[in-house]
Design an enzyme around this catalytic site. Structure first.
Site, PDB file in Angstrom:
ATOM      1  N   GLU A  82       0.841  -1.205   0.000  1.00 31.74           N
ATOM      2  CA  GLU A  82       0.000   0.000   0.000  1.00 31.74           C
ATOM      3  C   GLU A  82       0.875   1.254   0.000  1.00 31.74           C
ATOM      4  OE1 GLU A  82      -2.855  -0.463  -0.790  1.00 31.74           O
ATOM      5  OE2 GLU A  82      -3.697  -2.227   0.161  1.00 31.74           O
ATOM      6  N   HIS A 141       1.934   1.632  -3.557  1.00 30.17           N
ATOM      7  CA  HIS A 141       0.840   2.219  -4.338  1.00 30.17           C
ATOM      8  C   HIS A 141       0.791   3.736  -4.128  1.00 30.17           C
ATOM      9  CE1 HIS A 141      -1.588  -1.832  -4.021  1.00 30.17           C
ATOM     10  NE2 HIS A 141      -0.439  -1.971  -4.656  1.00 30.17           N
ATOM     11  N   TYR A 149       1.818   7.098  -7.383  1.00 36.07           N
ATOM     12  CA  TYR A 149       1.156   8.263  -7.971  1.00 36.07           C
ATOM     13  C   TYR A 149       2.094   9.469  -7.986  1.00 36.07           C
ATOM     14  CZ  TYR A 149      -2.768   5.233  -6.784  1.00 36.07           C
ATOM     15  OH  TYR A 149      -3.599   4.157  -6.644  1.00 36.07           O
ATOM     16  N   GLU A 193      -4.825  -5.262  -5.651  1.00 32.94           N
ATOM     17  CA  GLU A 193      -6.103  -5.054  -4.951  1.00 32.94           C
ATOM     18  C   GLU A 193      -7.014  -6.251  -5.110  1.00 32.94           C
ATOM     19  OE1 GLU A 193      -5.677  -3.034  -3.009  1.00 32.94           O
ATOM     20  OE2 GLU A 193      -4.853  -1.165  -3.757  1.00 32.94           O
ATOM     21  N   HIS A 253      -5.879  -8.570  -2.458  1.00 31.28           N
ATOM     22  CA  HIS A 253      -6.192  -8.023  -1.134  1.00 31.28           C
ATOM     23  C   HIS A 253      -7.684  -8.179  -0.814  1.00 31.28           C
ATOM     24  CE1 HIS A 253      -2.596  -4.978  -1.590  1.00 31.28           C
ATOM     25  NE2 HIS A 253      -2.207  -6.246  -1.613  1.00 31.28           N
TER      26      HIS A 253
HETATM   27 MN   MN3 Z   1      -4.906  -2.997  -1.168  1.00 31.67          MN
HETATM   28 MN   MN3 Z   2      -3.661  -0.029  -2.657  1.00 31.56          MN
END
Ligand code: MN3
Ligand code: MN3
Length: 325
Positions: free
Chosen positions: A97, A100, A104, A193, A196
């Site tokens: 995470e 992630h 960006y 995702e 997850h």
């Molecule tokens: Mn996730």
């Molecule tokens: Mn994520």
């Protein structure tokens, strides 16, 4: 305080899903810094200012949500694990995470000016409908009095539903053969995702089955009400982002479709009539194709092929009642 501390033993795994998920997640490990986002600058310059604004701000929103996941989400779920291996899996998820959330910024630093980047972060740190969802979910994570099963629901709703108003934009451009490297990052995120949401949803279902029938029904009622509440806010957020480019209705179809997928991850019936067939096929294409083979790791000689790992489907986990023989 317990007398002894127990070492994690991967040779005795009580829930095979923990091990399978660990293996899947570690196989599909990736880093944003390996994607050549600057190859998208030519496409970026063809977008008018409304569309550039949209791209920057959907990623601002996604940054905020991945920040919540990395800082609070997994820490909250880790307080109520059933197995030590589950803790290990959540540790892996927590780190990704952070990847992630950082990815960006890699996109911003390539496509946007420093002034634009400042404006995007000021916006995501203050925009009402974006903050509503982040504060609502993070508030549940941080409140020790909230039922741990409800935290899992909040997690799956965030991961499988609330991110998709943002994911629509890069998938749309991918379908039009634009911003392909940006889209590659998003597809790597989506692939994570997918695992997850399936994993946390599976752990939720195990917990739910151990409740009395009455408590299961209460949980379901709460869940659908919570989804309505989130959808109501998400509609407003979607109008804010997409009205100026005219994509709002298509995005709303897409997020209703994903809300249904979130419910599926939690073992529940869909709420909305929207199915895959209703979603813009260009966007669905972007979701279903596997990631390009960047072959990152062969450069360092251990032979991983990143692109060979496919996204998980809900049927990949066969959920059984743990009390059944
Ligand atoms: Mn996730
Ligand atoms: Mn994520």
């Amino acid at each position: 305080m317990a007398k002894n501390y127990k070492a994690i033993n991967w040779n005795q795994v009580s829930d095979a899903i923990d091990k399978a998920t660990w293996e899947k997640l570690t196989e599909q490990f990736w880093l944003d810094t390996r994607i050549p986002v600057s190859n998208d600058l030519g496409d970026w310059r063809t977008l008018d200012s409304d569309h550039q604004w949209l791209v920057g701000h959907v990623f601002g929103g996604l940054t905020l949500l991945d920040t919540v996941q990395s800082e609070q989400g997994m820490a909250a779920l880790r307080k109520n694990v059933v197995t030590q291996h589950e803790t290990a899996v959540l540790n892996n998820i927590q780190f990704m995470e952070s990847v992630h959330a950082k990815s960006y910024s890699t996109i911003f630093s390539t496509l946007n000016t420093p002034e634009e980047i400042d404006e995007i972060f000021t916006w995501s740190d203050s925009e009402e409908f974006l903050q509503n969802k982040a504060v609502r979910i993070a508030g549940m994570y941080m409140d020790d009095s909230v039922d741990p099963l409800k935290k899992k629901v909040a997690n799956v709703f965030l991961e499988t539903f609330l991110f998709y108003s943002g994911f629509f934009t890069p998938l749309y451009y991918l379908g039009h053969n634009k911003l392909n490297n940006v889209a590659e990052i998003i597809k790597l995120i989506l692939r994570d995702e997918s695992v997850h949401g399936t994993y946390i949803g599976y752990k939720f279902q195990i917990g739910l089955k151990q409740l009395s029938e009455k408590k299961q029904q209460d949980m379901k009622d709460w869940m659908y009400n919570f989804l309505y509440e989130l959808y109501d806010n998400e509609e407003k957020y979607t109008h804010l982002l997409y009205d100026q480019v005219g994509w709002t209705e298509e995005v709303l179809t897409f997020i209703r479709y994903n809300a249904n997928k979130a419910l599926m991850n939690l073992g529940q019936d869909p709420l909305f009539p929207d199915s895959a067939a209703d979603v813009n096929p260009i966007v669905m294409n972007g979701i279903s194709t596997s990631t390009a083979n960047h072959d990152f790791f062969s450069q360092v000689g251990n032979g991983y092929r990143l692109g060979e790992v496919e996204a998980m489907e809900p049927g990949d986990y066969n959920i059984k009642d743990p009390n059944e023989k």
